[in-house]
Write a protein that holds these residues in place. Sequence first.
Motif, PDB file in Angstrom:
ATOM      1  N   ILE A  57       0.830  -1.206   0.000  1.00 29.88           N
ATOM      2  CA  ILE A  57       0.000   0.000   0.000  1.00 29.88           C
ATOM      3  C   ILE A  57       0.865   1.257   0.000  1.00 29.88           C
ATOM      4  N   SER A  58       2.004   1.201   0.677  1.00 32.28           N
ATOM      5  CA  SER A  58       2.925   2.341   0.657  1.00 32.28           C
ATOM      6  C   SER A  58       3.397   2.630  -0.764  1.00 32.28           C
ATOM      7  N   LYS A  59       3.590   1.569  -1.535  1.00 33.29           N
ATOM      8  CA  LYS A  59       4.090   1.718  -2.900  1.00 33.29           C
ATOM      9  C   LYS A  59       3.004   2.141  -3.871  1.00 33.29           C
ATOM     10  N   HIS A  60       1.818   1.542  -3.740  1.00 35.20           N
ATOM     11  CA  HIS A  60       0.775   1.745  -4.747  1.00 35.20           C
ATOM     12  C   HIS A  60      -0.373   2.636  -4.285  1.00 35.20           C
ATOM     13  N   GLY A  61      -0.494   2.889  -2.974  1.00 30.60           N
ATOM     14  CA  GLY A  61      -1.668   3.576  -2.461  1.00 30.60           C
ATOM     15  C   GLY A  61      -2.782   2.586  -2.174  1.00 30.60           C
ATOM     16  N   LEU A  62      -3.895   3.075  -1.648  1.00 27.50           N
ATOM     17  CA  LEU A  62      -5.037   2.226  -1.309  1.00 27.50           C
ATOM     18  C   LEU A  62      -6.194   2.577  -2.237  1.00 27.50           C
ATOM     19  N   LEU A  63      -6.563   1.622  -3.078  1.00 24.21           N
ATOM     20  CA  LEU A  63      -7.622   1.813  -4.067  1.00 24.21           C
ATOM     21  C   LEU A  63      -8.771   0.866  -3.746  1.00 24.21           C
ATOM     22  N   LEU A  64      -9.973   1.425  -3.633  1.00 26.28           N
ATOM     23  CA  LEU A  64     -11.170   0.653  -3.320  1.00 26.28           C
ATOM     24  C   LEU A  64     -12.125   0.706  -4.507  1.00 26.28           C
ATOM     25  N   THR A  65     -12.529  -0.466  -4.986  1.00 29.09           N
ATOM     26  CA  THR A  65     -13.469  -0.543  -6.097  1.00 29.09           C
ATOM     27  C   THR A  65     -14.558  -1.549  -5.753  1.00 29.09           C
ATOM     28  N   ASP A  66     -15.657  -1.519  -6.497  1.00 31.26           N
ATOM     29  CA  ASP A  66     -16.674  -2.558  -6.336  1.00 31.26           C
ATOM     30  C   ASP A  66     -17.463  -2.729  -7.624  1.00 31.26           C
ATOM     31  N   PHE A  67     -18.339  -3.744  -7.617  1.00 33.13           N
ATOM     32  CA  PHE A  67     -19.100  -4.120  -8.802  1.00 33.13           C
ATOM     33  C   PHE A  67     -20.123  -3.066  -9.181  1.00 33.13           C
ATOM     34  N   ASP A  68     -20.428  -2.145  -8.261  1.00 30.14           N
ATOM     35  CA  ASP A  68     -21.450  -1.134  -8.495  1.00 30.14           C
ATOM     36  C   ASP A  68     -20.863   0.203  -8.939  1.00 30.14           C
ATOM     37  N   GLY A  69     -19.568   0.225  -9.227  1.00 28.10           N
ATOM     38  CA  GLY A  69     -18.963   1.429  -9.770  1.00 28.10           C
ATOM     39  C   GLY A  69     -18.118   2.227  -8.805  1.00 28.10           C
ATOM     40  N   LEU A  70     -17.969   1.770  -7.567  1.00 24.46           N
ATOM     41  CA  LEU A  70     -17.102   2.473  -6.628  1.00 24.46           C
ATOM     42  C   LEU A  70     -15.679   2.497  -7.161  1.00 24.46           C
ATOM     43  N   GLY A 156      -1.513  -4.676  -6.118  1.00 24.55           N
ATOM     44  CA  GLY A 156      -1.235  -3.290  -6.455  1.00 24.55           C
ATOM     45  C   GLY A 156      -2.012  -2.316  -5.581  1.00 24.55           C
ATOM     46  N   GLY A 157      -2.338  -2.733  -4.347  1.00 19.48           N
ATOM     47  CA  GLY A 157      -3.049  -1.859  -3.423  1.00 19.48           C
ATOM     48  C   GLY A 157      -4.535  -1.761  -3.668  1.00 19.48           C
ATOM     49  N   ARG A 158      -5.096  -2.607  -4.556  1.00 21.86           N
ATOM     50  CA  ARG A 158      -6.530  -2.513  -4.868  1.00 21.86           C
ATOM     51  C   ARG A 158      -7.302  -3.638  -4.194  1.00 21.86           C
ATOM     52  N   PHE A 159      -8.424  -3.250  -3.581  1.00 20.93           N
ATOM     53  CA  PHE A 159      -9.317  -4.179  -2.908  1.00 20.93           C
ATOM     54  C   PHE A 159     -10.702  -4.000  -3.515  1.00 20.93           C
ATOM     55  N   HIS A 160     -11.236  -5.089  -4.068  1.00 20.21           N
ATOM     56  CA  HIS A 160     -12.465  -5.009  -4.867  1.00 20.21           C
ATOM     57  C   HIS A 160     -13.603  -5.760  -4.178  1.00 20.21           C
ATOM     58  N   ARG A 161     -14.678  -5.037  -3.878  1.00 19.29           N
ATOM     59  CA  ARG A 161     -15.873  -5.660  -3.286  1.00 19.29           C
ATOM     60  C   ARG A 161     -16.725  -6.232  -4.411  1.00 19.29           C
ATOM     61  N   GLY A 162     -16.954  -7.552  -4.353  1.00 20.97           N
ATOM     62  CA  GLY A 162     -17.642  -8.224  -5.447  1.00 20.97           C
ATOM     63  C   GLY A 162     -19.097  -8.530  -5.193  1.00 20.97           C
ATOM     64  N   THR A 163     -19.564  -8.393  -3.955  1.00 23.63           N
ATOM     65  CA  THR A 163     -20.967  -8.636  -3.620  1.00 23.63           C
ATOM     66  C   THR A 163     -21.446  -7.514  -2.714  1.00 23.63           C
ATOM     67  N   SER A 164     -22.730  -7.537  -2.381  1.00 24.68           N
ATOM     68  CA  SER A 164     -23.312  -6.414  -1.643  1.00 24.68           C
ATOM     69  C   SER A 164     -23.792  -6.848  -0.257  1.00 24.68           C
ATOM     70  N   GLY A 165     -24.370  -5.909   0.465  1.00 23.64           N
ATOM     71  CA  GLY A 165     -24.955  -6.187   1.772  1.00 23.64           C
ATOM     72  C   GLY A 165     -24.451  -5.246   2.839  1.00 23.64           C
ATOM     73  N   ASP A 166     -25.232  -5.133   3.928  1.00 24.98           N
ATOM     74  CA  ASP A 166     -24.902  -4.251   5.040  1.00 24.98           C
ATOM     75  C   ASP A 166     -24.270  -5.035   6.186  1.00 24.98           C
ATOM     76  N   ILE A 167     -23.392  -4.372   6.920  1.00 27.11           N
ATOM     77  CA  ILE A 167     -22.730  -4.973   8.073  1.00 27.11           C
ATOM     78  C   ILE A 167     -23.669  -4.922   9.279  1.00 27.11           C
ATOM     79  N   TYR A 168     -23.700  -5.999  10.073  1.00 28.61           N
ATOM     80  CA  TYR A 168     -24.485  -6.040  11.304  1.00 28.61           C
ATOM     81  C   TYR A 168     -23.559  -6.238  12.499  1.00 28.61           C
ATOM     82  N   ILE A 169     -23.880  -5.544  13.591  1.00 24.66           N
ATOM     83  CA  ILE A 169     -23.086  -5.586  14.818  1.00 24.66           C
ATOM     84  C   ILE A 169     -24.030  -5.765  15.999  1.00 24.66           C
ATOM     85  N   ASP A 170     -23.567  -6.495  17.015  1.00 23.66           N
ATOM     86  CA  ASP A 170     -24.347  -6.665  18.240  1.00 23.66           C
ATOM     87  C   ASP A 170     -24.841  -5.331  18.787  1.00 23.66           C
ATOM     88  N   LYS A 171     -26.076  -5.320  19.221  1.00 23.91           N
ATOM     89  CA  LYS A 171     -26.625  -4.121  19.855  1.00 23.91           C
ATOM     90  C   LYS A 171     -25.944  -3.910  21.202  1.00 23.91           C
TER      91      LYS A 171
END
Length: 354
Positions: A57-70, A156-171
């Motif tokens: 990541i130091s070399k390439h940076g942090l790149l976030l992409t996904d199937f929905d166009g992010l 190359g510092g890229r992390f690609h989200r391939g599916t969808s959905g919301d995160i859930y956490i204990d109340k």
Amino acid sequence: MTEQGSTLGMGDAPKRRSYPRIVVAGAGSIGCFVGGMLAQGGHDVTLFMREATMEEISKHGLLLTDFDGLDVELAGDRFAMDTQAACLAGADIVLVTVKSGATERIAAQIAEYAPQTAVVVSLQNGVQNVELLRRALPNHDVRAGMVPFNVLWVGGGRFHRGTSGDIYIDKGKGHIARLMSLPGLEMHEHRNMTAVQWGKLLVNLNNALNALSGVPLKQQIGDMRWRRLMAAQMDEALAVLRCAGIGTQNPFAALPMRAVPYVLRLPTWAFRWLAKAMLSIDPTARSSMWEDLDRGRSTEIEELQGRIVRMAADQGMSAPINSAVAALIRESETLGAGAPQMRPQEVRARIKAR
């Protein structure tokens, strides 16, 4: 996770302190994506990671992409990276994203460095990790979490989200899900995370089948022969859970888990019509277990099929389908040649041979 190395902020601009301070403990595929999205949303984020990941990541940076166009490239001053557990000091929230085999080690590091006021959230696969964390951290507020989406570490510092959905956490106190929730990374609190986690485990049983197939998830799920295998191992697991008195909740749809095997066995035209949400995935997305085999890493098979097989034995039952799939993954791990690219009939033959 290593204790070697030093803190590295990406850039010279000073970080503005904000609440909460979030440390992502074990930033790999999921951790870098979630942490990066939180940093993009303005949170104070430190990614606690392996030295090799930090170097990439130091070399390439942090790149976030996904199937929905992010398509987000984070500026260097938006987050910090560290390879030393001392970065946990002062954390308000610790998001644990290590693989299951590293849970005890990361728990010891949290116990040593993180303040007791820090909320610890397990964003890991399986159902055992949060209990391991609670036993190791009796003075912390430890909560279960569930990440429904898949993230592929492309390189190359890229992390690609391939599916969808919301995160859930204990109340719990503090409404931390509301504090962290952002457009594109929605988080919610849930009162029965145990049932949600078991529901996700049942769905994640397909991780191994996808890894054995070597094909993208969308292609695999679109093949009735693979879906029948998915349904068979899920039926087997549901029978084990019923015997053990464990309830489940579908984290992806209102459809009860007991009905999912029926839907999986439908003709492909009917399945596509009923399961549109399941098929709303990137055509190139694969399971995290496929990624583990591809990178020559240990998988989490013991927390998925392995867990079902052990529970079945405890109940005086057998789970031959899950047992056979687990054995195939272990063989692939030993060979170290990546996904074996098996056909569904080959997997069925191995199941019958057991």
